[in-house]
Design a protein around this motif. Sequence first.
Motif, PDB file in Angstrom:
ATOM      1  N   HIS A  82     -30.016   3.543 -89.357  1.00 45.11           N
ATOM      2  CA  HIS A  82     -29.921   4.695 -88.468  1.00 45.11           C
ATOM      3  C   HIS A  82     -28.912   5.705 -89.018  1.00 45.11           C
ATOM      4  CE1 HIS A  82     -28.790   6.441 -84.285  1.00 45.11           C
ATOM      5  NE2 HIS A  82     -29.771   7.149 -84.866  1.00 45.11           N
ATOM      6  N   ALA A  83     -29.388   6.903 -89.287  1.00 41.80           N
ATOM      7  CA  ALA A  83     -28.517   7.935 -89.869  1.00 41.80           C
ATOM      8  C   ALA A  83     -28.069   8.955 -88.837  1.00 41.80           C
ATOM      9  CB  ALA A  83     -29.240   8.630 -91.019  1.00 41.80           C
ATOM     10  N   GLY A  84     -28.225   8.647 -87.557  1.00 37.79           N
ATOM     11  CA  GLY A  84     -27.853   9.598 -86.502  1.00 37.79           C
ATOM     12  C   GLY A  84     -26.349   9.834 -86.434  1.00 37.79           C
ATOM     13  N   GLN A  85     -25.914  10.920 -85.747  1.00 30.28           N
ATOM     14  CA  GLN A  85     -24.520  11.303 -85.677  1.00 30.28           C
ATOM     15  C   GLN A  85     -23.857  10.845 -84.391  1.00 30.28           C
ATOM     16  OE1 GLN A  85     -24.156  15.515 -86.397  1.00 30.28           O
ATOM     17  NE2 GLN A  85     -25.333  15.429 -88.321  1.00 30.28           N
ATOM     18  N   GLY A  86     -24.560  10.058 -83.595  1.00 32.26           N
ATOM     19  CA  GLY A  86     -23.978   9.554 -82.345  1.00 32.26           C
ATOM     20  C   GLY A  86     -22.967   8.467 -82.611  1.00 32.26           C
ATOM     21  N   SER A  87     -22.309   8.077 -81.508  1.00 33.87           N
ATOM     22  CA  SER A  87     -21.276   7.050 -81.634  1.00 33.87           C
ATOM     23  C   SER A  87     -21.853   5.650 -81.769  1.00 33.87           C
ATOM     24  CB  SER A  87     -20.333   7.097 -80.421  1.00 33.87           C
ATOM     25  OG  SER A  87     -21.065   6.867 -79.223  1.00 33.87           O
ATOM     26  N   ILE A  88     -23.130   5.471 -81.398  1.00 36.56           N
ATOM     27  CA  ILE A  88     -23.758   4.149 -81.462  1.00 36.56           C
ATOM     28  C   ILE A  88     -24.827   4.154 -82.540  1.00 36.56           C
ATOM     29  CG2 ILE A  88     -25.110   2.412 -80.229  1.00 36.56           C
ATOM     30  CD1 ILE A  88     -23.851   3.410 -77.675  1.00 36.56           C
ATOM     31  N   LYS A  89     -24.741   3.198 -83.423  1.00 36.64           N
ATOM     32  CA  LYS A  89     -25.729   3.079 -84.474  1.00 36.64           C
ATOM     33  C   LYS A  89     -26.870   2.170 -84.010  1.00 36.64           C
ATOM     34  CE  LYS A  89     -24.233   5.460 -88.020  1.00 36.64           C
ATOM     35  NZ  LYS A  89     -25.087   6.494 -88.645  1.00 36.64           N
ATOM     36  N   HIS A  90     -28.092   2.533 -84.369  1.00 41.25           N
ATOM     37  CA  HIS A  90     -29.274   1.736 -84.010  1.00 41.25           C
ATOM     38  C   HIS A  90     -29.839   1.071 -85.248  1.00 41.25           C
ATOM     39  CE1 HIS A  90     -29.467   3.258 -79.879  1.00 41.25           C
ATOM     40  NE2 HIS A  90     -29.043   4.428 -80.403  1.00 41.25           N
ATOM     41  N   ASN A  91     -28.966   0.455 -85.981  1.00 47.86           N
ATOM     42  CA  ASN A  91     -29.423  -0.268 -87.158  1.00 47.86           C
ATOM     43  C   ASN A  91     -30.064  -1.595 -86.736  1.00 47.86           C
ATOM     44  OD1 ASN A  91     -28.289   1.724 -88.883  1.00 47.86           O
ATOM     45  ND2 ASN A  91     -26.275   0.750 -88.665  1.00 47.86           N
ATOM     46  N   ARG A  92     -31.017  -2.042 -87.530  1.00 49.37           N
ATOM     47  CA  ARG A  92     -31.672  -3.322 -87.273  1.00 49.37           C
ATOM     48  C   ARG A  92     -31.878  -4.035 -88.610  1.00 49.37           C
ATOM     49  NH1 ARG A  92     -30.569  -2.021 -82.917  1.00 49.37           N
ATOM     50  NH2 ARG A  92     -31.879  -1.841 -81.036  1.00 49.37           N
ATOM     51  N   SER A  93     -31.664  -5.357 -88.589  1.00 47.47           N
ATOM     52  CA  SER A  93     -31.896  -6.129 -89.805  1.00 47.47           C
ATOM     53  C   SER A  93     -32.342  -7.542 -89.430  1.00 47.47           C
ATOM     54  CB  SER A  93     -30.602  -6.189 -90.637  1.00 47.47           C
ATOM     55  OG  SER A  93     -30.814  -7.006 -91.779  1.00 47.47           O
ATOM     56  N   TYR A  94     -33.557  -7.934 -89.888  1.00 50.79           N
ATOM     57  CA  TYR A  94     -34.087  -9.275 -89.635  1.00 50.79           C
ATOM     58  C   TYR A  94     -34.643  -9.832 -90.937  1.00 50.79           C
ATOM     59  CZ  TYR A  94     -34.033  -7.661 -84.786  1.00 50.79           C
ATOM     60  OH  TYR A  94     -33.651  -7.154 -83.587  1.00 50.79           O
ATOM     61  N   GLU A  95     -34.340 -11.075 -91.194  1.00 54.37           N
ATOM     62  CA  GLU A  95     -34.864 -11.734 -92.385  1.00 54.37           C
ATOM     63  C   GLU A  95     -35.764 -12.893 -91.948  1.00 54.37           C
ATOM     64  OE1 GLU A  95     -34.549 -11.042 -95.559  1.00 54.37           O
ATOM     65  OE2 GLU A  95     -33.240  -9.318 -95.285  1.00 54.37           O
ATOM     66  N   ASN A  96     -37.063 -12.783 -92.282  1.00 60.30           N
ATOM     67  CA  ASN A  96     -38.037 -13.846 -91.964  1.00 60.30           C
ATOM     68  C   ASN A  96     -37.994 -14.244 -90.494  1.00 60.30           C
ATOM     69  OD1 ASN A  96     -39.153 -14.078 -94.551  1.00 60.30           O
ATOM     70  ND2 ASN A  96     -37.478 -15.427 -95.197  1.00 60.30           N
ATOM     71  N   ASN A  97     -37.941 -13.242 -89.636  1.00 57.53           N
ATOM     72  CA  ASN A  97     -37.896 -13.509 -88.199  1.00 57.53           C
ATOM     73  C   ASN A  97     -39.203 -14.183 -87.769  1.00 57.53           C
ATOM     74  OD1 ASN A  97     -36.496 -13.263 -85.705  1.00 57.53           O
ATOM     75  ND2 ASN A  97     -37.980 -11.693 -85.103  1.00 57.53           N
ATOM     76  N   PRO A  98     -39.148 -15.430 -87.230  1.00 58.67           N
ATOM     77  CA  PRO A  98     -40.392 -16.139 -86.888  1.00 58.67           C
ATOM     78  C   PRO A  98     -40.830 -15.860 -85.450  1.00 58.67           C
ATOM     79  CG  PRO A  98     -38.559 -17.626 -86.636  1.00 58.67           C
ATOM     80  CD  PRO A  98     -37.976 -16.290 -87.072  1.00 58.67           C
ATOM     81  N   GLY A  99     -42.081 -16.133 -85.198  1.00 60.07           N
ATOM     82  CA  GLY A  99     -42.616 -16.002 -83.842  1.00 60.07           C
ATOM     83  C   GLY A  99     -43.972 -16.671 -83.731  1.00 60.07           C
ATOM     84  N   ALA A 100     -44.408 -16.847 -82.497  1.00 55.36           N
ATOM     85  CA  ALA A 100     -45.712 -17.476 -82.234  1.00 55.36           C
ATOM     86  C   ALA A 100     -46.548 -16.551 -81.372  1.00 55.36           C
ATOM     87  CB  ALA A 100     -45.541 -18.837 -81.543  1.00 55.36           C
ATOM     88  N   LEU A 101     -47.797 -16.450 -81.727  1.00 54.19           N
ATOM     89  CA  LEU A 101     -48.713 -15.650 -80.920  1.00 54.19           C
ATOM     90  C   LEU A 101     -49.027 -16.399 -79.628  1.00 54.19           C
ATOM     91  CD1 LEU A 101     -51.171 -14.556 -83.754  1.00 54.19           C
ATOM     92  CD2 LEU A 101     -49.319 -13.204 -82.751  1.00 54.19           C
ATOM     93  N   SER A 102     -49.322 -15.648 -78.594  1.00 58.27           N
ATOM     94  CA  SER A 102     -49.599 -16.267 -77.297  1.00 58.27           C
ATOM     95  C   SER A 102     -50.866 -17.127 -77.367  1.00 58.27           C
ATOM     96  CB  SER A 102     -49.774 -15.194 -76.231  1.00 58.27           C
ATOM     97  OG  SER A 102     -50.879 -14.358 -76.551  1.00 58.27           O
ATOM     98  N   THR A 103     -50.894 -18.144 -76.524  1.00 59.44           N
ATOM     99  CA  THR A 103     -52.073 -19.016 -76.443  1.00 59.44           C
ATOM    100  C   THR A 103     -53.113 -18.385 -75.522  1.00 59.44           C
ATOM    101  OG1 THR A 103     -50.807 -21.022 -76.846  1.00 59.44           O
ATOM    102  CG2 THR A 103     -52.916 -21.276 -75.714  1.00 59.44           C
ATOM    103  N   GLU A 104     -54.329 -18.306 -76.025  1.00 56.57           N
ATOM    104  CA  GLU A 104     -55.430 -17.760 -75.230  1.00 56.57           C
ATOM    105  C   GLU A 104     -56.568 -18.783 -75.217  1.00 56.57           C
ATOM    106  OE1 GLU A 104     -55.466 -14.990 -73.602  1.00 56.57           O
ATOM    107  OE2 GLU A 104     -53.720 -13.927 -74.397  1.00 56.57           O
ATOM    108  N   VAL A 105     -57.135 -19.021 -74.046  1.00 59.26           N
ATOM    109  CA  VAL A 105     -58.274 -19.927 -73.910  1.00 59.26           C
ATOM    110  C   VAL A 105     -59.528 -19.097 -73.647  1.00 59.26           C
ATOM    111  CG1 VAL A 105     -59.301 -21.826 -72.616  1.00 59.26           C
ATOM    112  CG2 VAL A 105     -56.838 -21.800 -73.057  1.00 59.26           C
ATOM    113  N   VAL A 106     -60.508 -19.298 -74.504  1.00 59.73           N
ATOM    114  CA  VAL A 106     -61.744 -18.523 -74.437  1.00 59.73           C
ATOM    115  C   VAL A 106     -62.904 -19.458 -74.122  1.00 59.73           C
ATOM    116  CG1 VAL A 106     -63.323 -17.030 -75.713  1.00 59.73           C
ATOM    117  CG2 VAL A 106     -60.856 -16.845 -76.077  1.00 59.73           C
TER     118      VAL A 106
END
Length: 509
Positions: free
Chosen positions: A186-210
């Motif tokens: 985040h290159a903004g000039q505000g007092s709060i930075k909105h930087n984000r950094s994730y390395e290999n962030n895992p997750g699972a897709l929701s279960t759906e029954v068809v």
Amino acid sequence: MKRQLRSKYGLVIIVGMLMISIAYSTAFAKKIEIEQSASPIIGEVKRTISPITGWVGSEFTLTYTFDLNMILNTVDDSGKKSKGPDMNSYALIEWDAEFVETIPVGFDVPKDVNLPEGFHFDRDKRTLTGNINIVCGKKKAGIEKKCNDLQENEIIQSFSIPLSAKEPGSYSFDTGKYKYTFYADHAGQGSIKHNRSYENNPGALSTEVVTVKGIDITIPNNLTLYVGEETPLRAKFSPDSVSDSAISWEVVDSDILKLKTNEKGSATIEAKKVGETIVRATYKYPNGYIAKSNDLRVDVKLPKLTVTPETTKLWVYLKDGEIVKQTKTLTLNQFKDDNSAIAKQLNATWTSNSSAISLSPDGAAVVVQAEHGSQGNVEIVGQLADFSEHSKTASVYVNEYPQKVSTPNVVLYMSQSPYTYPVKFWPETANVTGYGLTVLEGTDVMTAKDGVLTLLKPGIAKIILVTEDVSKSFERGEGPKVISQTFYVRVKAGTDPNPGTEDPSGDFY
């Protein structure tokens, strides 16, 4: 999947950040820090399936969505999400994400479908994989595409994968997993930075029954047939909009059952051989999938047998100058286990162990005709034509009444008393040979009882022979007439001078 996201921009970013830090260090009292959100991100990668319920052969759609906003927006300690800064405020955003999901066996990705770039379906392992890469930033950071220039469909990217439903059933999409590496400066000039950094962030897709609905085909579960029987079959369908003509039939063992498909989807089966086999009704969907009914287990048996009548008597006799040979029809009766008669009787073969009768088979019956007198009961065996081990036996006794009787005149000597008169019947096969003797004249010369002459004195006697009266065996009076004949016996005194030599009686008068 892990990448060194900043490898190609590293030097530029470091230099840029250093310059920015120097330029703005006196402008803000608060220290600028690069932070990673402490609260979990929800919804940045998701998958939906539509429709949730459909029919075999119809198309379902998998939609994978990668939402950049869900990562960039802020989440406070209470879990409340607020919109992040404008996209133009970022010096660099890079997102590299991938997913993998196993497609249930009831579905398939059509072969003629062109998958989105970065997507692949392994038909052997049934795994669907995909990845995306988003890069944007400031020109001074050496990035060609400005983040502010990202279109809505680039910020929220959706990819649709068509699936073809192959088989009915309930299927769970529950193996989907994803991971990603993300960096935002985040290159903004505000007092709060909105930087984000994730390395290999895992997750699972929701279960759906068809649910994939199919045609439900129902036929009876069990059926017992007897060899030679046939019965129609018709299937019931759900939904009932299925055309009968689209139904086919199959039998596992065609030696046991003969199957004939009729018009409008019905069938007829005919029992040919003892045994057990399976019959099914089938329906072929446009996609080639074949739906099968429940199994109809058919048990083919041989019928229970009885023969009627089991015993009978027949006659051969002379009547009004004609030989009468009585007949009787025997039937090999065929029954089911519940003792009901089988509609289609099997043909039978018949054999006899005597020439006293002749046989004229007629399907499951036989006409038995008396030919001559029998010596005891005659056995008649009836057996199913193609199953000789399955048989029943009846017995017939043939009575033959004599057509003629031989009563010669005789000369006897007193020493021969008592004397058994020799009566001969013709034909020789006649077996109804009862008779009676009565002295008509010369009752003082001899007596007669049970075929034996008792001589009293020399002289001449006239005797009558009468054959057995069998009229009681014929209710309608159609039986033979008795035979009555007379003969003479001359009695001499003393002993026969030439024993063993016939003494012609001649004319006694």
